[in-house]
Design a protein around this motif. Structure first.
Motif: not given
Ligand code: PLP
Length: 395
Positions: A69-70, A99, A175, A178, A198, A200-201
């Motif tokens: 996500g980053s 974030h 973004d 979540q 992302s 892993h969420k």
């Molecule tokens: C976890 C998260 C990110 C970052 O994602 P990563 O895959 O951990 O880099 C970015 N934005 C939000 C809203 C997040 O919850």
């Protein structure tokens, strides 16, 4: 252990693990190679791209795999800014509750001469569409508003903001890290031009994500090298992670309704239970929030000690976001909804999902109530409040 920190990361599901093993055992070729193992890997990657695209109503060629996500957030903000600057547009709009992957990139852009407008939120943690409309200028290069907040779970009026940006001809990014896999998303119906997600969420592996970019929307290359990802992101693709993410996302989308109904039931019971603690307050709107998100402030309580004592009792929770706990800064999200500094330090985030049960909720309510009482008994601040020497911030 009761795991109630699913906004920080989720456990990689058996389906995702199986897809990852499959990638390593059967699709180990380099997708850029012309021989059979390479072409088999390329085909597997195409299936994964189609699955990710389908989950958000996009076309497969509009999906770019990233390291998470980053990276997706960074690349899309910098791209839209620099492409805008070439047309003399040096104004960027985002919100006060994003974030840090967005906020810190915006800070970087400010250093490069861009002007940033941070839209505030109301006390329920939701952005007003009219505030976004009022912030838009002739030289606005990008609007970026998160789909759902990672700390307090509030869901933003993304479709309305998307429609507004479409009308004004401004690229709109969200973004949705979540939200993807948890809430229904359709990039066309919601007028989303760029979207970050992302793995892993939603029970996929970490270190992998994707950026959706509508055809014609700005996207510059961050990582230079080979021609992977249509030349927008070089480097031999992480196929095990990509396949694991796609499998997890398909599964999350297939069971979205039942998973959400389950999480909402647990969430609401947990909110009811924790509300019984005197001088406690829920952060964020009661219903316009992610299915499993609960975030509370307790007067006179310091977040870190609460977390450590809960961990002792077998409950894994979080204070604010994983990125801010460990630092002594109060949460920028809690400050944005108007919580004063002393309270913004003491929040507890519990994020539940399909693996949690009503028994978990009962155990959490019991443990949090005990720990809050215990910490208050030892707290000089709490004693001063009780003696009337200080004013309660939370009634
Ligand atoms: C976890 C998260 C990110 C970052 O994602 P990563 O895959 O951990 O880099 C970015 N934005 C939000 C809203 C997040 O919850």
């Amino acid at each position: 252990m009761i795991y109630a920190d699913n906004a920080a990361t989720t456990k990689t599901s058996p389906l995702a693990q199986k897809a990852m093993l499959d990638a390593m055992e059967r699709f180990w070729g380099n997708p850029s190679s012309l021989h059979t193992p390479g072409q088999q890997a390329k085909e597997a990657m195409q299936f994964a791209r189609e699955a990710v695209a389908k989950a958000i109503g996009a076309q497969p060629r509009e999906i770019y795999f990233t390291s998470g996500g980053s990276e997706a957030d960074n690349q899309t903000i910098v791209s839209a800014a620099r492409v805008g600057a070439k047309k003399g547009k040096k104004h960027l709009i985002t919100t006060a509750i994003e974030h840090h992957a967005i906020l810190h990139t915006m800070d970087q852009m400010a250093k490069e001469g861009f002007e940033i407008t941070l839209i505030p939120v109301d006390e329920s943690g939701i952005v007003k569409v009219s505030d976004v409309a009022a912030a838009i200028r002739e030289d606005t290069a990008l609007v970026s508003v998160m789909y759902a907040n990672n700390e307090i779970g509030t869901i933003q009026p993304v479709a309305e903001i998307g429609a507004l940006c479409r009308e004004r001809g401004i690229p709109f990014h969200t973004d949705a890290v979540q939200a993807v896999g948890h809430l229904p998303i359709d990039v066309n119906a919601q007028n989303i031009d760029m979207l970050s997600l992302s793995g892993h969420k939603f029970h996929g592996p970490r270190g992998v994500g994707a950026l959706y970019v509508r055809r014609g929307a700005p996207l510059l290359t961050f990582i230079q090298g080979g021609a992977q990802e249509s030349g927008r992101r070089a480097g031999t693709e992480n196929l095990p992670a990509i396949m694991g993410m796609a499998a997890a996302l398909e599964d999350a989308v297939d069971h979205m309704e039942e998973n959400a109904a389950h999480a909402i039931q647990l969430r609401d019971a947990l909110i009811d239970g924790l509300s019984k603690i005197p001088h406690s307050a829920l952060n964020g709107d009661r219903t316009r929030r992610l299915p499993g998100n609960v975030n509370f402030c307790f007067e006179g309580i310091e977040g870190e000690s609460l977390l450590l004592l809960l961990d002792d009792k077998g409950i894994a929770a979080s204070s604010g976001s994983a990125c801010t706990s460990g630092s002594l800064d109060p949460s920028h999200v809690l400050l944005a909804i108007g919580r004063p500094h002393e309270v913004a330090h003491g929040s507890l985030r519990l994020t539940l999902d399909r693996e949690n049960t009503m028994e978990d909720v009962e155990a959490i309510v019991k443990a949090v109530t005990e720990v809050v009482n215990y910490l208050r008994e030892m707290s000089p601040v709490w004693k001063a409040l009780q003696r009337g020497e200080r004013q309660y911030v939370i009634q």
